[in-house]
Enzyme design. Structure first.
Site, PDB file in Angstrom:
ATOM      1  N   CYS A 126     -94.674  65.497 -35.679  1.00  0.00           N
ATOM      2  CA  CYS A 126     -94.794  64.716 -34.435  1.00  0.00           C
ATOM      3  C   CYS A 126     -96.049  63.870 -34.346  1.00  0.00           C
ATOM      4  O   CYS A 126     -95.955  62.650 -34.197  1.00  0.00           O
ATOM      5  CB  CYS A 126     -94.761  65.662 -33.234  1.00  0.00           C
ATOM      6  N   LYS A 171     -96.447  60.811 -36.762  1.00  0.00           N
ATOM      7  CA  LYS A 171     -95.332  59.873 -36.558  1.00  0.00           C
ATOM      8  C   LYS A 171     -95.433  59.197 -35.187  1.00  0.00           C
ATOM      9  O   LYS A 171     -95.242  57.981 -35.071  1.00  0.00           O
ATOM     10  CB  LYS A 171     -94.017  60.665 -36.664  1.00  0.00           C
TER      11      LYS A 171
HETATM   12  C1  UDX Z   1     -96.797  69.083 -31.465  1.00  0.00           C
HETATM   13  C2  UDX Z   1     -96.967  69.202 -29.937  1.00  0.00           C
HETATM   14  O1  UDX Z   1     -97.879  70.276 -29.647  1.00  0.00           O
HETATM   15  C3  UDX Z   1     -95.632  69.424 -29.259  1.00  0.00           C
HETATM   16  O2  UDX Z   1     -95.805  69.436 -27.845  1.00  0.00           O
HETATM   17  C4  UDX Z   1     -94.686  68.289 -29.660  1.00  0.00           C
HETATM   18  O3  UDX Z   1     -93.408  68.471 -29.096  1.00  0.00           O
HETATM   19  C5  UDX Z   1     -94.566  68.192 -31.176  1.00  0.00           C
HETATM   20  O4  UDX Z   1     -95.874  68.043 -31.748  1.00  0.00           O
HETATM   21  P1  UDX Z   1     -96.419  70.790 -33.489  1.00  0.00           P
HETATM   22  O5  UDX Z   1     -96.507  69.576 -34.365  1.00  0.00           O
HETATM   23  O6  UDX Z   1     -95.319  71.760 -33.714  1.00  0.00           O
HETATM   24  O7  UDX Z   1     -96.315  70.329 -31.945  1.00  0.00           O
HETATM   25  O8  UDX Z   1     -97.774  71.615 -33.658  1.00  0.00           O
HETATM   26  P2  UDX Z   1     -99.167  71.799 -32.900  1.00  0.00           P
HETATM   27  O9  UDX Z   1     -99.364  73.249 -32.686  1.00  0.00           O
HETATM   28  O10 UDX Z   1     -99.328  70.913 -31.756  1.00  0.00           O
HETATM   29  O11 UDX Z   1    -100.181  71.367 -34.074  1.00  0.00           O
HETATM   30  C6  UDX Z   1    -100.121  70.083 -34.703  1.00  0.00           C
HETATM   31  C7  UDX Z   1    -101.199  69.947 -35.740  1.00  0.00           C
HETATM   32  O12 UDX Z   1    -102.480  69.845 -35.123  1.00  0.00           O
HETATM   33  C8  UDX Z   1    -101.317  71.122 -36.718  1.00  0.00           C
HETATM   34  O13 UDX Z   1    -101.553  70.626 -38.013  1.00  0.00           O
HETATM   35  C9  UDX Z   1    -102.509  71.917 -36.209  1.00  0.00           C
HETATM   36  O14 UDX Z   1    -103.158  72.636 -37.217  1.00  0.00           O
HETATM   37  C10 UDX Z   1    -103.391  70.779 -35.691  1.00  0.00           C
HETATM   38  N1  UDX Z   1    -104.325  71.202 -34.626  1.00  0.00           N
HETATM   39  C11 UDX Z   1    -103.862  71.653 -33.434  1.00  0.00           C
HETATM   40  C12 UDX Z   1    -105.710  71.088 -34.851  1.00  0.00           C
HETATM   41  O15 UDX Z   1    -106.148  70.656 -35.931  1.00  0.00           O
HETATM   42  N2  UDX Z   1    -106.565  71.443 -33.842  1.00  0.00           N
HETATM   43  C13 UDX Z   1    -106.134  71.878 -32.630  1.00  0.00           C
HETATM   44  O16 UDX Z   1    -106.987  72.159 -31.771  1.00  0.00           O
HETATM   45  C14 UDX Z   1    -104.737  72.006 -32.423  1.00  0.00           C
END
Ligand code: UDX
Length: 435
Positions: free
Chosen positions: A266, A269
């Protein structure tokens, strides 16, 4: 209610299971027969905690059925949810070919359907996709008018991979983007058992809410990462700094975990698509441009710092621990482990990878490195470890008890370094240690 869902990816399948849990009858539609066979055999087509159990419950009770025939599925339901993929084109714009195909099929079904039918767009789509693209295709093919012959709405999905079932059943908010009162009432009734705040908007506003939310979360991460590089140099720990920052209720502590950057299906993209939307409209996006640029810096920064600290990585056995873009998933889309692997290869290191779930998916992206199924063997082989995904099993490793001491670079603040005496350890965002 009887609901058909077109597309059995993360969003489609988990939405279907959540709506079955709320007492609805669901027909899941996909063009890939293997996915539907998995579902019929009560096995998730992807790794996601809780999905297999929910499949067993709702497929065996008959609440969930499958079909490859969109026209048939739409005819046999009152609401159709579109949850097909919206991949990026090479220029970062959104590819809407699956959406157009689904709209055509829905139009065909509505041509001969007498009852009022509601169409809900759930995939993340660029503004006006629902109200212009889908509406015009369905109206043209069905010969019916939106708001009269059928209803049209956009309800974005906010679930996180790894917590998809929980998030589908406990959303912070339900956004219902529709111009039509009748459609709004039907959807409000459908989502009422979730007990969430409902926000009614236009379809185009609902589409923008999704992009704006994901881009803000990605911005928070990139911001924390930029501050993190400054903290390393100033000699303070970014986690302590962000704890102080996040205590301000206007900011919140969420999504300020600095590290090797964001991956997944997500954030990269959606930020790219939003930049593209703006570019098409001749609007500058220095903030969003910087979010992506900063996300590309972090993997390079990790490997460059390791090289500086060790003088050279050439010929060293380097293990990349964690290949999925985050724990509890086998998804490797935009995983930060791939740029790290490429940087390590470029610096002449011997590279191997390990992951409890995502090893096979990653192998197709990086076929030339070594892979270990067995964590102990991987650790035995390694001189240097890059910790890239905070899987629980990696937190259990007794680093100081390993036969040969390791140099450990933590890209995700996974390890409590206060217990380490023999292992040389550095985590991104901490001052550089003197070895
Ligand atoms: C995200 C959104 O949270 C969600 O609401 C949306 O519908 C889809 O995109 P997701 O991609 O499943 O969800 O994962 P998320 O837990 O948000 O983490 C995304 C990325 O950010 C991961 O690589 C995670 O490691 C990174 N991240 C997240 C960080 O580097 N630091 C943070 O503080 C939080």
């Amino acid at each position: 209610m009887k609901i058909s869902i077109i597309g059995c990816g993360y969003v489609g399948l988990t939405t279907g299971l959540a709506l079955a849990e709320l007492g609805n009858e669901i027909i899941l539609v996909d063009v890939i027969e293997e996915k539907l066979n998995n579902i019929k055999e009560m096995r998730s087509p992807f790794y996601e905690p809780g999905v297999d159990d929910m499949l067993v419950k709702h497929v065996s009770s008959g609440a969930i059925t499958t079909s490859m025939d969109v026209v048939d599925a739409v005819s046999g339901s009152q609401v159709t949810i579109i949850a097909v993929g919206t991949p990026s084109n090479p220029d970062g714009s959104m590819n809407d070919s699956y959406i157009k195909e689904a709209s055509k099929n829905i139009g065909e079904a509505l041509k001969v359907k007498d009852d009022f039918h509601v169409i809900v767009m759930k995939s993340t789509v660029v503004p006006d996709t629902t109200n212009v693209t889908i509406r015009s295709i369905v109206e043209e093919v069905s010969g019916k008018m939106s708001g009269k012959g059928f209803g049209l709405a956009m309800c974005p999905e906010f679930l996180r991979e790894g917590a998809a079932m929980h998030d589908s059943l406990n959303p912070d908010r339900v956004v219902i983007g529709t111009y039509e009162d009748r459609t709004f009432q039907i959807l409000e009734e459908l989502f009422r058992p979730l007990n969430s705040k409902v926000l009614r908007t236009s379809p185009t506003a609902a589409e923008m809410i999704k992009y704006a939310s994901n881009s803000l979360l990605a911005t928070k991460i990139s911001y924390a990462n930029e501050i993190s590089r400054i903290c390393e140099n100033v000699g303070v720990d970014v986690y302590e700094i962000m704890e102080g920052v996040g205590l301000d209720f206007r900011i919140s502590p969420q999504f300020l975990r600095a590290g090797v950057g964001f991956g997944g299906s997500c954030f990269p993209k959606d930020v790219s698509a939003l930049r593209h939307i703006a570019k098409d409209r001749k609007i500058d996006t220095p903030v969003l441009d910087g979010v992506m640029e900063n996300n590309d810096i972090q993997p390079r920064h990790l490997v460059d710092t390791a090289e500086e600290m060790l003088n050279s990585l050439k010929g060293k056995n380097t293990l990349v621990l964690g290949l999925a873009f985050k724990p509890d998933t086998d998804d490797i889309r935009s995983t930060r482990s791939l740029p790290v692997v490429k940087e390590l290869i470029a610096k002449g290191a011997n590279v191997a990878g390990h992951d409890p779930k995502a090893l096979e998916n990653f192998r197709s992206e990086a076929p030339d490195i070594e892979y270990f199924e067995d964590l102990d063997k991987a650790l035995e082989w390694a001189d240097i470890v890059f910790l890239m995904t905070e899987w629980p099993e990696y937190k259990e490793i007794e680093w100081d008890s390993l036969e040969t001491p390791k140099v450990l670079f933590d890209g995700r603040r996974t390890i409590d370094s206060s217990v380490l005496k023999k292992t040389r350890y550095w985590s991104m965002g901490k001052p550089l240690p003197k070895w």
